[in-house]
Design a protein around this motif. Structure first.
Motif, PDB file in Angstrom:
ATOM      1  N   LYS A   1     -38.755  -9.747 -13.123  1.00 35.63           N
ATOM      2  CA  LYS A   1     -40.106 -10.304 -12.943  1.00 35.63           C
ATOM      3  C   LYS A   1     -40.145 -11.821 -13.101  1.00 35.63           C
ATOM      4  N   LEU A   2     -39.124 -12.371 -13.737  1.00 38.53           N
ATOM      5  CA  LEU A   2     -39.089 -13.828 -13.934  1.00 38.53           C
ATOM      6  C   LEU A   2     -38.035 -14.501 -13.055  1.00 38.53           C
ATOM      7  N   ARG A   3     -37.715 -13.852 -11.943  1.00 36.88           N
ATOM      8  CA  ARG A   3     -36.697 -14.375 -11.025  1.00 36.88           C
ATOM      9  C   ARG A   3     -36.996 -15.821 -10.612  1.00 36.88           C
ATOM     10  N   SER A   4     -38.275 -16.128 -10.354  1.00 38.54           N
ATOM     11  CA  SER A   4     -38.630 -17.487  -9.900  1.00 38.54           C
ATOM     12  C   SER A   4     -38.346 -18.520 -11.000  1.00 38.54           C
ATOM     13  N   LYS A   5     -38.532 -18.119 -12.264  1.00 36.50           N
ATOM     14  CA  LYS A   5     -38.260 -19.029 -13.388  1.00 36.50           C
ATOM     15  C   LYS A   5     -36.754 -19.222 -13.570  1.00 36.50           C
ATOM     16  N   ILE A   6     -36.009 -18.146 -13.365  1.00 40.83           N
ATOM     17  CA  ILE A   6     -34.547 -18.232 -13.445  1.00 40.83           C
ATOM     18  C   ILE A   6     -34.030 -19.166 -12.352  1.00 40.83           C
ATOM     19  N   ASP A   7     -34.597 -19.034 -11.156  1.00 39.41           N
ATOM     20  CA  ASP A   7     -34.206 -19.917 -10.045  1.00 39.41           C
ATOM     21  C   ASP A   7     -34.556 -21.373 -10.344  1.00 39.41           C
ATOM     22  N   LEU A   8     -35.729 -21.573 -10.945  1.00 45.47           N
ATOM     23  CA  LEU A   8     -36.142 -22.933 -11.322  1.00 45.47           C
ATOM     24  C   LEU A   8     -35.151 -23.533 -12.313  1.00 45.47           C
ATOM     25  N   MET A   9     -34.779 -22.735 -13.323  1.00 47.06           N
ATOM     26  CA  MET A   9     -33.822 -23.193 -14.337  1.00 47.06           C
ATOM     27  C   MET A   9     -32.462 -23.531 -13.718  1.00 47.06           C
ATOM     28  N   LYS A  10     -32.039 -22.702 -12.781  1.00 48.94           N
ATOM     29  CA  LYS A  10     -30.754 -22.973 -12.105  1.00 48.94           C
ATOM     30  C   LYS A  10     -30.832 -24.272 -11.311  1.00 48.94           C
ATOM     31  N   LYS A  11     -31.974 -24.479 -10.667  1.00 51.17           N
ATOM     32  CA  LYS A  11     -32.176 -25.689  -9.857  1.00 51.17           C
ATOM     33  C   LYS A  11     -32.158 -26.943 -10.744  1.00 51.17           C
ATOM     34  N   ILE A  12     -32.889 -26.873 -11.856  1.00 51.67           N
ATOM     35  CA  ILE A  12     -32.920 -28.005 -12.801  1.00 51.67           C
ATOM     36  C   ILE A  12     -31.517 -28.263 -13.348  1.00 51.67           C
ATOM     37  N   GLY A  13     -30.836 -27.198 -13.750  1.00 57.50           N
ATOM     38  CA  GLY A  13     -29.497 -27.323 -14.312  1.00 57.50           C
ATOM     39  C   GLY A  13     -28.494 -27.895 -13.328  1.00 57.50           C
ATOM     40  N   THR A  14     -28.557 -27.408 -12.077  1.00 54.58           N
ATOM     41  CA  THR A  14     -27.605 -27.846 -11.043  1.00 54.58           C
ATOM     42  C   THR A  14     -27.795 -29.320 -10.704  1.00 54.58           C
TER      43      THR A  14
ATOM     44  N   PHE B   1     -41.651 -13.876 -34.828  1.00 57.68           N
ATOM     45  CA  PHE B   1     -40.571 -13.140 -34.166  1.00 57.68           C
ATOM     46  C   PHE B   1     -41.148 -12.390 -32.972  1.00 57.68           C
ATOM     47  N   LEU B   2     -40.509 -12.517 -31.816  1.00 55.90           N
ATOM     48  CA  LEU B   2     -41.004 -11.883 -30.597  1.00 55.90           C
ATOM     49  C   LEU B   2     -40.006 -10.845 -30.086  1.00 55.90           C
ATOM     50  N   GLY B   3     -40.450  -9.596 -30.026  1.00 50.96           N
ATOM     51  CA  GLY B   3     -39.606  -8.543 -29.458  1.00 50.96           C
ATOM     52  C   GLY B   3     -39.495  -8.693 -27.952  1.00 50.96           C
ATOM     53  N   GLN B   4     -38.446  -8.085 -27.381  1.00 49.22           N
ATOM     54  CA  GLN B   4     -38.208  -8.109 -25.925  1.00 49.22           C
ATOM     55  C   GLN B   4     -38.273  -9.533 -25.365  1.00 49.22           C
ATOM     56  N   THR B   5     -37.731 -10.453 -26.151  1.00 44.28           N
ATOM     57  CA  THR B   5     -37.745 -11.864 -25.770  1.00 44.28           C
ATOM     58  C   THR B   5     -36.373 -12.458 -26.066  1.00 44.28           C
ATOM     59  N   GLY B   6     -35.847 -13.192 -25.091  1.00 46.68           N
ATOM     60  CA  GLY B   6     -34.564 -13.859 -25.283  1.00 46.68           C
ATOM     61  C   GLY B   6     -34.757 -15.277 -25.796  1.00 46.68           C
ATOM     62  N   HIS B   7     -34.213 -16.238 -25.049  1.00 46.22           N
ATOM     63  CA  HIS B   7     -34.151 -17.636 -25.488  1.00 46.22           C
ATOM     64  C   HIS B   7     -35.228 -18.499 -24.832  1.00 46.22           C
ATOM     65  N   MET B   8     -36.013 -17.898 -23.932  1.00 46.56           N
ATOM     66  CA  MET B   8     -36.902 -18.693 -23.076  1.00 46.56           C
ATOM     67  C   MET B   8     -38.362 -18.277 -23.226  1.00 46.56           C
ATOM     68  N   GLY B   9     -38.866 -18.357 -24.462  1.00 49.50           N
ATOM     69  CA  GLY B   9     -40.224 -17.907 -24.756  1.00 49.50           C
ATOM     70  C   GLY B   9     -41.317 -18.557 -23.921  1.00 49.50           C
ATOM     71  N   MET B  10     -41.108 -19.811 -23.498  1.00 43.70           N
ATOM     72  CA  MET B  10     -42.145 -20.493 -22.701  1.00 43.70           C
ATOM     73  C   MET B  10     -42.337 -19.805 -21.354  1.00 43.70           C
ATOM     74  N   PHE B  11     -41.309 -19.076 -20.903  1.00 37.31           N
ATOM     75  CA  PHE B  11     -41.422 -18.297 -19.661  1.00 37.31           C
ATOM     76  C   PHE B  11     -41.597 -16.806 -19.930  1.00 37.31           C
ATOM     77  N   GLU B  12     -40.892 -16.312 -20.958  1.00 39.49           N
ATOM     78  CA  GLU B  12     -40.903 -14.871 -21.229  1.00 39.49           C
ATOM     79  C   GLU B  12     -42.193 -14.420 -21.924  1.00 39.49           C
ATOM     80  N   ARG B  13     -42.699 -15.272 -22.835  1.00 41.20           N
ATOM     81  CA  ARG B  13     -43.923 -14.934 -23.574  1.00 41.20           C
ATOM     82  C   ARG B  13     -44.817 -16.169 -23.687  1.00 41.20           C
ATOM     83  N   PRO B  14     -45.260 -16.718 -22.539  1.00 37.85           N
ATOM     84  CA  PRO B  14     -45.987 -17.986 -22.582  1.00 37.85           C
ATOM     85  C   PRO B  14     -47.280 -17.923 -23.390  1.00 37.85           C
ATOM     86  N   TYR B  15     -48.033 -16.844 -23.228  1.00 42.76           N
ATOM     87  CA  TYR B  15     -49.317 -16.756 -23.925  1.00 42.76           C
ATOM     88  C   TYR B  15     -49.113 -16.752 -25.442  1.00 42.76           C
ATOM     89  N   GLU B  16     -48.222 -15.885 -25.910  1.00 41.21           N
ATOM     90  CA  GLU B  16     -48.019 -15.725 -27.352  1.00 41.21           C
ATOM     91  C   GLU B  16     -47.439 -16.987 -27.988  1.00 41.21           C
TER      92      GLU B  16
END
Length: 258
Positions: free
Chosen positions: A155-168, A229-244
């Motif tokens: 569901k966050l494919r577009s954010k992953i692509d954005l991160m890859k673009k910024i990183g590259t 502490f946020l369950g079902q969340t990795g390292h990218m809370g601003m994308f994975e759990r923006p509201y919380e």
């Protein structure tokens, strides 16, 4: 074009956002918009990243913290809450050690005051070798996705692509320099222990970069801390759990600023 190395929007008490490794200020763009209704929000490109890539000779956390201080001085910021994601958190800790009088509060956003373990240092060295050999783009293909919790990736494919673009788009020297600087950073748990300002910790329970045991090791150290502490969340809370995560920062800031 110095103005392109930061964004500055909203009025009121100041929140300053520092991005993580292989990121830039853009990761905060959508995240901080609602906060601009109540606060002045500033997001910086750290040295070597985003539009801030001209003539960087020192990628150390201390040097980056000095850069942040210079930028805030130029922007007329006397005091702020500093919010650092991952490497930005390491920079925030270096900043807190040197310029604690400028801090009303500090948020470690998927970050840590602890140094790298020997194993992690070894991994950084291997990564530097990989980047030297295969280049940044190849590295980004494998680096970005694991930062997100498995179930969030589709569901966050577009954010992953954005991160890859910024990183590259990040220069190879900044990637290898940043990796070496993170590897060599010192233990700053003492800064947490002596902090005169409140500290907010935001952790993802599925974060491979800041595991739960490391989170628990430090979140009780400050005299005054809030921990999320946020369950079902990795390292990218601003994308994975923006509201919380945004609400946590807002509440933290309101507790401080009243």
């Amino acid at each position: 074009m110095p103005h392109t190395t930061y964004t500055d929007a909203g009025t009121g008490d100041t929140l300053v956002f520092l991005h993580g490794f292989a990121e830039n200020k853009q990761v905060w763009a959508d995240f901080k918009k609602p906060l601009q209704q109540k606060f002045r929000t500033i997001a910086l490109d750290l040295p070597g990243f985003g539009n801030n890539t001209s003539s960087v000779s020192d990628y150390s956390m201390e040097s980056m913290a000095n850069h942040v201080k210079l930028q805030l001085d130029k922007l007329g910021v006397k005091k702020c809450i500093l919010i650092g994601h991952s490497m930005g958190g390491y920079v925030s800790m270096a900043f807190a050690e040197k310029y604690s009088n400028m801090l009303n509060g500090l948020c470690l956003f998927h970050s840590s005051a602890l140094p790298d373990t020997d194993e992690k240092k070894e991994n950084r060295n291997k990564t530097i070798e990989f980047v030297e050999k295969h280049g940044v783009e190849k590295f980004m293909q494998s680096f970005v996705e694991p930062l997100f919790f498995t179930d969030n990736r589709e569901k966050l494919r577009s954010k992953i692509d954005l991160m890859k673009k910024i990183g590259t788009a990040t220069p190879k020297e900044s990637i290898t320099g940043g990796l070496a600087a993170m590897r060599d950073r010192k233990d700053r748990t003492d800064v947490l222990k002596t902090a005169k300002f409140p500290v907010l910790f935001i952790f993802g329970k599925e974060d491979g970069a800041v595991p739960m045991d490391k989170a628990l090791e430090q979140c009780h150290l400050p005299n005054n801390s809030m921990v999320y502490f946020l369950g079902q969340t990795g390292h990218m809370g601003m994308f994975e759990r923006p509201y919380e995560t945004r609400k946590a920062i807002e509440k933290f800031a309101e507790t401080i600023y009243g």
